[in-house]
Enzyme design. Structure first.
Site, mmCIF file in Angstrom:
data_model
loop_
_atom_site.group_PDB
_atom_site.id
_atom_site.type_symbol
_atom_site.label_atom_id
_atom_site.label_comp_id
_atom_site.label_asym_id
_atom_site.label_seq_id
_atom_site.Cartn_x
_atom_site.Cartn_y
_atom_site.Cartn_z
ATOM 1 N N ASP A 1 1.217 23.972 19.268
ATOM 2 C CA ASP A 1 2.268 24.773 20.089
ATOM 3 C C ASP A 1 2.817 23.604 21.198
ATOM 4 O OD1 ASP A 1 3.200 26.880 21.940
ATOM 5 O OD2 ASP A 1 1.703 26.230 23.317
ATOM 6 N N ASP B 1 4.920 24.413 24.851
ATOM 7 C CA ASP B 1 4.616 24.600 26.084
ATOM 8 C C ASP B 1 3.193 24.674 26.570
ATOM 9 O OD1 ASP B 1 7.134 24.356 27.562
ATOM 10 O OD2 ASP B 1 7.765 26.062 26.326
ATOM 11 N N PHE C 1 -3.557 31.474 15.928
ATOM 12 C CA PHE C 1 -4.934 31.036 16.273
ATOM 13 C C PHE C 1 -6.019 31.916 15.330
ATOM 14 C CE2 PHE C 1 -8.295 32.094 19.062
ATOM 15 C CZ PHE C 1 -9.112 30.801 19.366
ATOM 16 N N THR D 1 -5.894 29.322 9.467
ATOM 17 C CA THR D 1 -6.088 28.196 10.267
ATOM 18 C C THR D 1 -7.564 27.921 11.088
ATOM 19 O OG1 THR D 1 -5.234 29.515 12.298
ATOM 20 C CG2 THR D 1 -3.826 28.585 10.988
#
Ligand code: M1P
Length: 268
Positions: free
Chosen positions: A24, A26, A242, A247
């Site tokens: 990601d 930010d 997530f 993943t």
């Protein structure tokens, strides 16, 4: 400032070739809406000599260029895979991949009803400050901000604190869900001053189809997909990717934590 653009082995020749790290932006690679540090770029460059790297951000590519590169460096040179707008805009090794369009999916008529409702709702809000650009129209989503996207960094912090107390965004999202129950849209509060609106399913897991497609492009099958994000809690815009079974998710507290976990995981 930016370093990290360089010559890297082809994807099929990386030492850990079946692994890809997705980040990601930010709060994970950079502080919110701010620039990446030279230390982070250096670490990403080292990592890229081991395995494939990519970012997956909610913002559009122009903002990721601002945050991750400089006017003389292109963000698409710094990562193998660039997934802007959750992967709705995707670039592999500098070359654009298939993209998808929010407006084509929703249709002009429904979009105008949504935009008119949002603008009408916001016209009745009084906030400590209002700036400009309340709806940002993007390729794969729209981004809605009650204070407006042209708020300064200081004004962002002020709005974020005010919103925590007064739930401005959550209340607007609830009103949208009530008004348009059959639109099939997801509302995701990922940053400080706004929320993203996109078709359900076009969250960050959208980019995984491009990762999976690599098998038929270069023959590399990514059997290990690490994801690093700071908003992995339910309702956060990193939650879906997530917790996706494809993943290995790493929940981070900020860029320093990301660097620590990458160094530990890859012995860098
Ligand atoms: O990357 C997280 C979010 O960053 C921005 O949010 P905000 O301006 O509210 O801090 C936006 O670009 C948003 O689309 C994105 O999800």
């Amino acid at each position: 400032m930016a370093s990290g653009a360089g010559v890297y082995p082809p994807l099929e020749s990386r030492p850990v070739k079946n692994t890809i790290c997705l980040f990601d932006v930010d709060g994970t690679l950079t502080p919110a809406r701010q620039a990446v540090s030279p230390e982070m770029l250096q670490l990403l460059s080292q990592l890229r000599h081991q395995c494939a790297i990519g970012f997956v951000g909610g913002s559009d590519l122009a903002k990721q260029q601002e945050q991750l590169a400089t006017p003389s460096t292109t963000v698409t040179d710094l990562f193998d895979f660039c997934f802007a707008e959750n992967g709705l805009t995707a670039i592999r090794l500098g070359v654009p991949m298939a993209s998808n369009s929010f407006i084509q999916w929703l249709g002009e008529d429904k979009y105008q009803k949504l935009a008119n409702f949002v603008l009408g709702y916001m016209s009745k809000l009084t906030l400590p400050k209002k700036r400009g650009t309340f709806i940002e129209y993007r390729n794969g989503m729209v981004n809605i901000s009650p204070i407006g996207r042209s708020a300064s960094v200081e004004e962002r912090h002020e709005f974020e604190a005010y919103d925590k107390e007064h739930n401005i965004r959550k209340t607007l999202v609830a009103a949208l869900k009530k008004e348009f129950p059959d639109y099939g849209l997801t509302y995701s509060i990922g940053g400080q001053i706004s929320f993203d609106v996109f078709p359900t399913g076009w969250d960050k897991t959208y980019c995984l189809q491009h990762v999976e497609a690599e098998k038929s492009v270069s023959g590399v099958e990514y059997t290990t997909v690490h994801f690093f994000g700071d908003k992995c809690f339910e309702g956060g815009n990193d939650h879906e990717i997530f917790s996706d079974k494809r993943t290995i998710g790493h929940s981070v507290t900020g860029p320093d934590d990301t660097m620590k976990i990458v160094k530990e995981t890859f012995k860098l």
